[in-house]
Design a protein around this motif. Structure first.
Motif, PDB file in Angstrom:
ATOM      1  N   PRO A 197     -61.345 -56.662 -16.195  1.00  0.00           N
ATOM      2  CA  PRO A 197     -59.969 -56.384 -16.605  1.00  0.00           C
ATOM      3  C   PRO A 197     -58.924 -57.175 -15.834  1.00  0.00           C
ATOM      4  O   PRO A 197     -57.947 -57.661 -16.413  1.00  0.00           O
ATOM      5  N   GLY A 201     -56.418 -59.855 -17.503  1.00  0.00           N
ATOM      6  CA  GLY A 201     -54.972 -59.745 -17.346  1.00  0.00           C
ATOM      7  C   GLY A 201     -54.368 -60.989 -16.723  1.00  0.00           C
ATOM      8  O   GLY A 201     -53.306 -61.467 -17.146  1.00  0.00           O
ATOM      9  N   SER A 204     -54.501 -63.929 -19.284  1.00  0.00           N
ATOM     10  CA  SER A 204     -53.488 -63.743 -20.328  1.00  0.00           C
ATOM     11  C   SER A 204     -52.096 -64.062 -19.800  1.00  0.00           C
ATOM     12  O   SER A 204     -51.291 -64.711 -20.494  1.00  0.00           O
ATOM     13  N   TYR A 476     -56.052 -60.326 -25.849  1.00  0.00           N
ATOM     14  CA  TYR A 476     -55.638 -59.038 -26.407  1.00  0.00           C
ATOM     15  C   TYR A 476     -56.800 -58.304 -27.074  1.00  0.00           C
ATOM     16  O   TYR A 476     -56.771 -57.088 -27.240  1.00  0.00           O
ATOM     17  N   VAL A 479     -58.577 -55.126 -25.450  1.00  0.00           N
ATOM     18  CA  VAL A 479     -57.854 -53.881 -25.175  1.00  0.00           C
ATOM     19  C   VAL A 479     -58.503 -52.704 -25.912  1.00  0.00           C
ATOM     20  O   VAL A 479     -58.757 -51.649 -25.320  1.00  0.00           O
ATOM     21  N   GLY A 493     -56.075 -54.008 -15.355  1.00  0.00           N
ATOM     22  CA  GLY A 493     -55.844 -55.130 -16.249  1.00  0.00           C
ATOM     23  C   GLY A 493     -54.363 -55.299 -16.588  1.00  0.00           C
ATOM     24  O   GLY A 493     -53.814 -56.403 -16.521  1.00  0.00           O
ATOM     25  N   LEU A 494     -53.707 -54.189 -16.962  1.00  0.00           N
ATOM     26  CA  LEU A 494     -52.276 -54.248 -17.271  1.00  0.00           C
ATOM     27  C   LEU A 494     -51.454 -54.566 -16.025  1.00  0.00           C
ATOM     28  O   LEU A 494     -50.448 -55.279 -16.098  1.00  0.00           O
ATOM     29  N   PHE A 497     -51.651 -58.238 -15.474  1.00  0.00           N
ATOM     30  CA  PHE A 497     -50.856 -58.936 -16.489  1.00  0.00           C
ATOM     31  C   PHE A 497     -49.365 -58.862 -16.179  1.00  0.00           C
ATOM     32  O   PHE A 497     -48.656 -59.878 -16.184  1.00  0.00           O
ATOM     33  N   ALA A 512     -52.901 -57.315  -7.897  1.00  0.00           N
ATOM     34  CA  ALA A 512     -53.850 -56.806  -8.886  1.00  0.00           C
ATOM     35  C   ALA A 512     -55.235 -56.613  -8.280  1.00  0.00           C
ATOM     36  O   ALA A 512     -55.886 -55.585  -8.498  1.00  0.00           O
TER      37      ALA A 512
END
Length: 677
Positions: A197, A201, A204, A476, A479, A493-494, A497, A512
């Motif tokens: 994750p 993130g 991305s 994406y 998710v 993960g979020l 990001f 993170a």
């Protein structure tokens, strides 16, 4: 299961005919004890012999390492070309030549484009795209992997070098040396601390940051800023200077690239290749070739239009500009920067000089973060194409490290293995690492003979090429599966990001990864504990407690409190099933020793069932008195009846009765546990 153990049956509360062995084996079936482990006084001859052998091993480790390094097996492992080159044939050469030519047409525009991400002249991307390929032919382990400029490597270089060519080359050199050292000391395991994750993130976020950095070339506005939000704010403030022709060309090329990519996935005729006609096969190969060379096709077309307009003094586009012809000279990176005087008339300020230590200090965390992220990127490429083959992470570290050291010698910046470029290499039919040789040759030829034409490439086209590549790296699609599988994994993960978008990239990835490690520590500190009240066929009741993981310092207090809480509510004996306790540390041994003393003070028996010998040795260091048991026969017929007969007996007296007065600091009531067949 042995006949002796099948005769010992237990029941849960009032239910009879439940085997105790089955109760314990519900937790584990994989431990077989074949030897008694008591105190150091009673260590077996095998243990003493093992200690002696360990001492001899320490004395001869250097000789053993030297002998293993000189073996042909080790040489083939560290120089993989020795393994596959003798088997190289004509079919391999044809496949690699086609793949190398195809990927080379992709690498050239990407190298020119990614230079803009780093903030360096366009030729720097080409300088970093050929020598690393040559090195990977010799040292690489993945035939599909190609070394060159990538979105992640370019953005990381910009974040830490801030658009300085000298700092970028020095960063490439030093991180290459660090990767070589990591390979020597086998530190490739560090990549395992970056979870999926967090990696998704981060990737991305990098994709969106790179996309944002290229929008300024398409829109023709200023887009300065150290983060995603700052760049967009800067572009919106300068939107009044929008260049219409650049925007039309950039967005038009972007749509065209995406359309060709989609069309290249279409196939004419039946799904089975064997059922297609010769014409259908030829058309499918043409479509496939157009798809993988779409970047070069669009660049050639846009360059021809720009040359025609420039010749008629009608060119409305911003062009790449002059690129010096010929290969760069081979030299060490600049380890110092000399001070440059300014020019007041021209408005050029003076540039201060920097020492080597000052340059290293300015690179900061990049010397640590860049190699780890590069390893993560390279390993992800190797995993994507490894299939059933094992990945040698240390060798990949060594290969990319040497490749980047070599790249720095020709003034190139950081290069990694790129997933999109490697996918093109795989789809083009590469057979071995030799495809990297042909990729490097294509780049060398372009630097030597085509730089005068690179002048006319519009910057908006190069930006469209990068955007069309990185937009598909926004992950994406994971998710929904992550939400269905384990929703808690969405948090790191979020976090990766968002922090990488809002904060500077190096701070975002550190935050993170740190948050992800806190999740792991919390999980380790809160083991799952199962409590059961069991009863033998003779009516002897006891409490069985089963922790589901090792006893280490974050979790031992939690386990201790649970055991004490359970024991304080009853006078029944406590049996701790230690099947899942494969390791312990000093803190755990100290806390467990204190817990055992608490049980001894209230004259309540606590028995450790199936405790691993390696864990027993840790408790021996604190001379903790434990009652050990290794099969259900001893538990039901010896320990539990003794505990129920007279709870006022001390643990020492029970140990004395079982061991005839000479047990040392540990008590072991049985020495045999058979695996269930």
């Amino acid at each position: 299961m042995s006949t002796l153990e099948t005769e010992v049956t237990f029941r849960k509360r009032a239910e009879v005919s439940q085997e105790l062995e089955a109760q314990f084996r519900s937790s584990s079936t994989d431990f077989i004890l074949i030897q008694d482990h008591r105190t150091s006084k009673y260590k077996s001859l095998e243990q003493l012999e093992a200690v002696k052998q360990d001492n001899e091993t320490i004395a001869s480790c250097c000789m053993s390492y030297a002998r293993s390094a000189c073996r042909m097996k080790t040489l083939k492992k560290r120089l993989p070309i020795i393994e596959w080159l003798p088997k190289y044939n004509r079919n391999d050469a044809i496949g690699d030549l086609i793949a190398g030519f195809t990927v080379g047409l992709t690498v050239i525009p990407q190298g020119l484009a990614y230079s803009g991400v780093v903030g360096l002249p366009a030729e720097s991307g080409l300088y970093g795209s050929f020598l690393g390929c040559f090195v990977y032919v010799l040292l690489g382990t993945c035939k599909d992997n190609t070394i060159g400029s990538t979105a992640v490597a370019s953005l990381m270089t910009y974040q830490f070098a801030h658009g300085s060519w000298a700092h970028s080359v020095l960063l490439t050199f030093l991180t290459g040396i660090i990767e070589i050292l990591m390979a020597i000391f086998k530190l490739g395991c560090l990549v395992e601390f970056v979870s999926g994750p967090v990696s998704a993130g981060f990737t991305s976020a990098v994709s969106l940051i790179v996309l944002t950095s290229q929008m300024k070339y398409i829109l023709g506005v200023n887009g300065e800023g150290g983060s995603f939000l700052q760049s967009w704010i800067s572009m919106l403030r300068d939107i009044e200077h929008l260049r219409i022709w650049d925007s039309c060309l950039g967005f038009g090329c972007l749509v065209l690239l995406l359309a060709i990519r989609s069309l290249s996935q279409l196939r004419i005729g039946p799904k089975e290749k064997s059922e297609r006609s010769q014409l259908q096969r030829v058309l499918n190969e043409v479509i496939k070739f157009v798809g993988v060379t779409r970047n070069a096709t669009v660049v050639i077309g846009a360059t021809w239009v720009a040359m025609h307009l420039e010749a008629n003094n009608m060119n409305p586009f911003r062009l790449t500009g002059y690129i010096p012809p010929g290969l760069p000279t081979v030299s060490l990176p600049n380890f110092t920067i000399e001070a440059q005087p300014g020019n007041a008339t021209a408005g050029i300020p003076a540039a201060p000089g920097e020492t080597f230590l000052e340059m290293v200090h300015s690179l900061g965390y990049g010397l640590v973060i860049v190699p780890i992220i590069a390893l993560l990127e390279n390993v992800s490429v190797c995993k994507a194409f490894a299939k059933d083959k094992q990945i040698d992470v240390s060798q990949e570290l060594f290969a990319t490290g040497v490749a980047n050291v070599a790249t720095s010698l020709v003034s190139g910046y950081r290069s990694n293995g790129g997933l999109a470029r490697s996918a093109v290499n795989n789809a083009s039919g590469c057979r071995t690492n030799m495809s990297n040789l042909y990729i490097g040759i294509i780049v060398v030829l372009s630097i030597s003979y085509l730089t005068e034409y690179f002048y006319f490439i519009p910057k908006a086209v190069l930006a469209a090429i990068i955007i069309s590549a990185v937009v598909f790296q926004v992950q994406y699609q994971i998710v929904v599966p992550m939400w269905r599988s384990k929703r808690a994994d969405l948090v790191p993960g979020l976090l990766a990001f968002i922090t990488c978008l809002v904060l500077p990239l190096e701070i975002g990835i550190v935050v993170a990864i740190g948050a992800n490690q806190l999740f792991i520590l919390y999980h380790a500190a809160r083991p799952r504990i199962t409590l059961e009240q069991l009863e033998t066929e003779h009516g002897i009741k006891f409490i069985k407690i089963t922790p589901d993981r090792c006893l280490i310092f974050p979790s031992v207090e939690f386990v201790r409190n649970m055991v004490l809480k359970s024991g304080s509510k009853t006078t029944l004996p406590i049996v701790i099933d230690c099947t899942y306790i494969f390791a312990a540390d000093f803190t755990a041994a100290k806390v467990i020793s204190s817990m055992v003393e608490d049980f001894q003070q209230r004259q309540q028996k606590i028995i450790f069932f199936n405790l691993k010998p390696s864990v027993v040795s840790i408790f021996e260091g604190l001379k903790t008195k434990l009652i050990l048991c290794y099969n259900t026969h001893a538990l039901s017929l010896e320990l539990l009846p003794n505990a129920s007969d007279n709870l006022s007996h001390s643990v020492d007296s029970l140990e004395a009765g079982n061991c005839a007065g000479d047990c040392g600091s540990m008590t072991s009531t049985s020495t045999l546990s058979l695996a269930r067949l």
